[in-house]
Every structure is written in structure tokens, then in C-alpha cells.
Design an enzyme around this catalytic site. Structure first.
Site, short mmCIF file in Angstrom:
data_model
loop_
_atom_site.label_atom_id
_atom_site.label_comp_id
_atom_site.label_asym_id
_atom_site.label_seq_id
_atom_site.Cartn_x
_atom_site.Cartn_y
_atom_site.Cartn_z
N ASP A 224 0.84 -1.20 0.00
CA ASP A 224 0.00 0.00 0.00
C ASP A 224 0.88 1.25 0.00
O ASP A 224 1.87 1.34 0.74
CB ASP A 224 -0.87 -0.02 1.26
CG ASP A 224 -1.91 1.09 1.26
OD1 ASP A 224 -2.75 1.10 0.35
OD2 ASP A 224 -1.87 1.95 2.17
N GLU A 273 14.77 -14.98 0.24
CA GLU A 273 15.15 -16.00 1.23
C GLU A 273 14.19 -17.18 1.18
O GLU A 273 14.51 -18.28 1.61
CB GLU A 273 15.06 -15.42 2.66
CG GLU A 273 16.16 -14.50 3.06
CD GLU A 273 15.81 -13.78 4.36
OE1 GLU A 273 14.88 -14.21 5.10
OE2 GLU A 273 16.45 -12.74 4.64
#
Ligand code: NOJ
Length: 587
Positions: A224, A273
Site C-alpha cells: 500500500d 530468502e
């Protein structure tokens, strides 16, 4: 002579995008949890409601679901004011519901993207409350933008920035001893204080929040106000009023600052990751209002984010030349950074595209145009976003009584006295107090409100639904081959099946009469064609191939042969392409 107007049969999903990245050609369906489905009957949608309807989304043929915020929130901005980023608000359920939702979606082959709101918190967030309690000088105030006011006794805001929702972007605090205190920055409502991203605790906190949701299994984030996190040093004045009109036209001291990119490089390392297999990669999509698609592309450099919403496309009028230009500019901007283009027509902040692109005079014609716009969007290379209810051909609700409206922009910008009508297009649209009309709960079934949105006929819904929506429910449209729902189902099936649809980074434009767009997309094992008549008049053109799907009734007929004005006339066939109609072709 043959008249055709329907989808080809449903086909199994192809695996095209998964070789290069599932998100590159994904159709991502936006669920606005308040308004999707209400399992517990309290009039407000919830996560169990979404979970119940996942098979509907699988059958619709979308690849992923993006959920607008469902976190703990006082709901001053419908959940975009988060008081605890690690909790589900009780009105939507709990964490176990979120986990079950993600697991069920995965079982059905759907990915789940959740909203993250890093620009601002809720004023009820414990960090902000504690910073207020501790008063000026507290290091905790460094997590937000607290500043002394200007003027003799600090009675004026620290600078001239305006809130996106209207009024000043600053609110004055009251000191613990009751005297007037410092001011704090809020680019949106006063209940949404902006974080100061120069503060390390803020960056660390969001790293931890991202990991929490990634560990829970989500496939990515919709960020956002991704363009807002970094403010220009010294918070300089703009020197002009009506700053809303500058949004999306200029780089402002509070938007699209270079420093935001360092944050997204960091976030990208976290996402990576969790693995780099293109079928399971975790991704992020930026809600970034920038002046140009070229600046949007900067968020999508190989070490940053995966997608960004294409607000330039959303803001383009239903005009062949303008559409051709924005499509070209978008593809040209994305190619150098290797990111997929995205296309979007509707979301929870803008007037639904049926109403926005239409004339408002003739509902049937508006629907024809909306359907044509959808088939154009789904024919373009890259990823597409579908907002809940557009597959039902829902219009904007323009006559909601003021008393039921909840959008903070409505009360702040319009002083609570606005009439329906919608914003005009362009980047700032939807921020002008008109957002409740696209958030009305979906009609699923039955003849009595809430039309299956909640479990009980006659039960509540947080915004009232128009009576005509009974005819637009999922139940009413299912199996009707001319319905908008079946058009979406058919289009998404063809999109998965046709080798030249989905991903890619270019189109070949064909010459076409004024007001008509014609392009082809070529793959090793197929050529796809799309013709779009943006005028209101029928145009006769040579058929460029075999008709796959049309947004409305079209006539294809064999003739002795028509001089080809454009495209490749397929075996001497012509097509009468009515106004506001898009046709897909297998060439
Ligand atoms: C964009 C969201 O889409 C909108 O609904 C919200 O009001 C603002 N950001 C502020 O969070």
C-alpha cells in the site's frame, strides 16, 4: 452466415507462466474482504466467507487472490489503518482462519497475496499511543513524523502538505499535561499517522512482519502507498494548494522519492530468502502512483519488486488512440527492466469501470463497453487484476445515502454532503470521497438482499445492495452463455489455453479503421489476434482468423472476398464488428 457469441469450452490450465515466473501472466483477483462473503451473518464479509468461496474463484479461472487488509484495525479507513500487523481483526476472524484460507487456496492451485500497509499505522497502534503518552522529546516519537508547529505558539502546521483525503496533512497533539503539543504527519486520515522510515525500528519491524506472513505461507504482498514511505529531507513546503491534482503528475516531496527503492531492495532480499523457484517464488506488487510508467518501472528493477499496478492504463479513456499509446508506453517501459506489464480496470478505490467508461445513459451500452474493455485487458501481455464483482458486470452504486457511507475521504473532502457521480479518471480518482459505491457487498444468489452475501435471506449487509442486483448474482448468471460471468470464465479459459496469450512483452499492431484497435501476438505454436471497436458504430473488417470469443454478438460470414483494409483476411471472411465490442481470434 453464422452468428457467434460465446466462449469455447473450458480447457485445462497450461503451465506457461511457471517456467519464467507464475506472476508474469497471472490473473489476480482482488478480494475486498468486507464485501466478498459473510459467513457468520453479521453483515460484514470475513475470512471464512472467502474460504467458502475459493472453489468459485478456482472455477472462474484466476491464478491468485489478493486480499485487502484484514488486520486488527479500528477501521477508520476500512482496514488501511492497522493497529496490529500480526493479528486478524475479530470482525474478519482470527489467525487460524487466515492459515486455513491460505492452505485451502494452495490446495486448489490458487496463490494468496496479502496487503501490507507500511506508510502509516493506525493512531491506535501501540507505538503511536505510547509516543503520545511520553510526550515531546520521547525517542518513540522518532518512529513517526512529530514536529513543533509554526507561528508564535506553534499553532500552525509544520508545512503546507495536504492530506490525500482533504485538509492539512498534519494534526496537532495534546501534551500529557493537557497543553497543545506537537503536530504529526498523516498523508491520509488523521487516524493514519505516517511512519518515519529513517528510523531503524520501523524498518526492523516491517522485516519481521513480512517474515511472519511469509512463514504463514502467503505468496506475496500488495504494498500500500509503496511510493510514500520516504519523505524529502527537511519536509519542504510545496508552495501550492490543491495538491491532489499534482498526484501522479509530478514527483512530490512526499511521493516517489528515490530513497524508497533502497527499502524495496531490502524487501526483495527477504522475499528471495523464501526461494527463487519460479513456480513458488514469493512476490510483491507495488501500489505506486508515479508521474510516468517509466518511473513505475524503477520499482521493478531486477533487484526490487515483481509488479506494480498500471494506474496510467486504469486512467485511460475508452479511446483507441489513447489506449494504443498507453499499451505501447507500458510495454516499452517494462521491457528494459524485464518485469511483466500489469493491467487493471477496477479496484476498491475507483469507480467501477462499467460506470467510469460508460455514458451513464444506457446501462446496456455501458455493460457492452465494460465487457469489451475487459477482453482487451485480458488480451494484453503480462498480468491482469480483476476486482471482485466486475465479473458480474456490477455497476458503481451511485445513490448510497450519506448516512451509510464509511469512506473517510467522503466526510473529509466533501464535508459529508457529496452526491454520487464518481471521480473522473486519472491517478487521483477514487480518493475523492466516492469509494463506497464500488465496495457494496457482492450478490451471490437468491432474490432477497443480501443475495447470498450473508447466510440468511433478509439478513444484514454493511452497505445496502440495489434491488436490481438479484439479476446480477452468481447464481443468476451461471449457465447463461451470454452473461458477463460466463464471458469472464470463457475468457480466462481461453487465456490459459492459447499459446500466444498470457505472458510476453510485445504486441504487433495492425492497421485498423479509426477507432478500432487491432493487434496480434505470436508464439512458436500459435498466433492470437484481438480487434476492439471503441466506437459506437458497426465496422466491417476482414476476419483475421477463426473467432475464439467475442464480448458481444458479432456476425462472421463468408463472402466472395473483401479487400483487406487491415489484418489478414481469413479465407475471404468478414466480420461486422458492432460498436463497443472486442473479438479474440485464432490466426
Ligand atoms: C491505498 C488504498 O488502496 C486505499 O484504500 C487507502 O485508503 C490508501 N491507500 C491509504 O492506505
Amino acid at each position: 452466415m453464422t452468428t457467434q457469441h460465446s466462449a469455447v469450452a473450458t480447457v485445462p490450465a497450461s503451465d506457461s507462466g511457471s517456467r519464467t515466473g507464475w506472476w508474469r501472466d497471472a490473473v489476480i483477483y482482488q478480494v475486498y474482504p468486507r464485501s466478498f462473503a459473510d459467513a457468520n451473518g453479521d453483515g460484514m464479509g470475513d475470512l471464512e466467507g472467502v474460504r467458502d468461496r475459493l472453489p468459485y474463484l478456482r472455477d472462474l479461472g484466476v491464478d491468485a487472490v489478493w486480499l485487502s487488509p484484514f488486520y486488527a484495525s479500528p477501521q477508520a479507513d476500512a482496514g488501511y489503518d492497522v493497529s496490529d500487523y500480526r493479528l486478524v481483526d475479530p470482525m474478519f476472524g482470527d489467525l487460524a482462519d487466515a492459515e486455513r484460507l491460505v492452505a485451502d487456496a494452495h490446495r486448489l492451485g490458487l496463490r494468496v497475496i496479502v496487503d501490507i500497509v507500511p506508510n502509516h499505522a493506525s493512531s491506535e497502534h501501540p507505538w503511536f499511543r505510547q509516543a503520545l503518552r511520553e510526550g515531546p522529546g520521547s525517542p518513540l516519537r522518532g518512529r513517526f513524523h512529530f514536529r513543533p508547529g509554526k507561528g508564535e505558539s506553534g499553532e500552525l502546521p509544520p508545512n503546507d502538505w495536504e492530506s490525500i483525503f482533504g485538509g492539512p496533512a498534519w494534526t496537532r497533539t495534546v501534551n500529557p499535561d493537557g497543553t497543545p503539543g506537537e503536530w504529526y504527519l498523516h498523508l491520509f486520515a488523521p487516524e493514519q499517522p505516517d511512519f518515519d522510515w529513517d528510523n531503524r525500528a520501523v524498518a526492523d519491524e516491517f522485516r519481521s512482519i513480512l517474515r511472519m506472513w511469509l512463514d504463514l505461507g502467503v505468496d506475496g504482498f500488495r504494498i500500500d502507498v509503496a511510493h510514500g514511505l520516504v519523505k524529502a529531507a527537511g519536509l519542504p513546503d510545496l508552495g501550492v494548494h490543491d495538491q491532489l491534482r499534482l498526484l501522479g503528475n509530478e514527483v512530490l516531496p512526499f511521493f516517489d522519492q528515490d530513497g524508497v527503492h533502497e527499502i524495496y531492495r531490502d524487501w526483495r532480499r527477504i522475499l528471495d530468502e523464501y526461494g527463487t523457484d519460479p513456480r513458488t517464488r514469493r512476490i510483491a506488487v507495488a501500489e505506486a502512483w508515479t508521474p510516468t510508467v517509466l518511473r513505475t518501472a524503477r520499482y521493478l528493477r531486477p533487484d526490487e519488486l515483481h509488479q506494480a499496478f498500471n494506474f496510467q492504463y486504469l486512467g485511460t479513456a475508452w479511446d483507441a488512440e489513447a489506449l494504443r499509446e498507453v499499451v505501447g508506453l507500458t510495454l516499452d517501459a517494462m521491457r528494459p527492466v524485464g518485469a511483466p506489464a500489469t493491467w487493471v480496470l477496477s479496484n476498491h478505490d475507483v469507480v467501477r469501470h462499467l460506470t467510469r467508461l460508460g455514458s451513464g445513459v444506457d446501462r446496456e451500452q455501458d455493460l457492452r463497453r465494460a465487457r469489451a474493455a475487459t477482453l482487451l485487458m485480458l488480451a494484453l501481455p503480462g498480468s491482469a487484476y480483476v476486482y471482485q464483482g466486475e465479473e458480474l458486470g456490477l455497476p458503481e452504486v451511485l445513490d448510497l445515502p450519506d448516512a451509510v457511507r464509511q469512506d473517510p475521504a467522503f466526510t473529509r473532502a466533501k464535508g459529508g454532503g457529496s452526491e454520487g457521480g464518481g471521480s473522473e479518471g486519472g491517478e487521483a480518482e477514487g480518493q475523492e470521497g466516492m469509494r463506497d459505491g464500488c465496495r457494496v457487498p457482492l450478490p451471490w444468489s437468491g432474490t432477497e438482499a443480501p443475495y447470498g452475501f450473508g447466510p440468511v435471506a433478509g439478513g444484514p449487509s454493511w452497505l445496502p445492495q440495489p434491488a436490481e442486483w438479484a439479476k446480477l448474482s452468481v447464481e443468476a448468471q451461471t449457465g447463461d452463455r451470454n452473461s458477463t460471468l460466463e464471458l469472464y470464465r470463457g475468457a480466462l479459459a481461453v487465456r490459459r489455453e492459447h499459446p500466444a496469450l498470457g505472458g510476453g512483452d510485445s504486441v504487433d499492431w495492425d492497421d485498423a479503421p479509426a477507432g478500432v484497435l487491432a493487434f496480434r501476438r505470436t508464439a512458436a505454436d500459435g498466433v492470437f489476434g484481438c480487434t476492439v471497436n471503441t466506437t459506437t458504430e458497426t465496422v466491417r473488417i476482414p476476419a483475421p482468423g477463426r473467432l475464439l470469443l467475442a464480448s458481444g454478438p458479432v456476425t462472421v460470414a463468408a463472402t466472395a472476398g473483401i479487400a483487406g483494409a487491415f489484418g489478414t483476411a481469413g479465407a475471404g471472411e468478414w466480420v461486422d464488428l458492432p460498436g463497443d465490442t472486442t473479438v479474440w481470434w485464432d490466426c
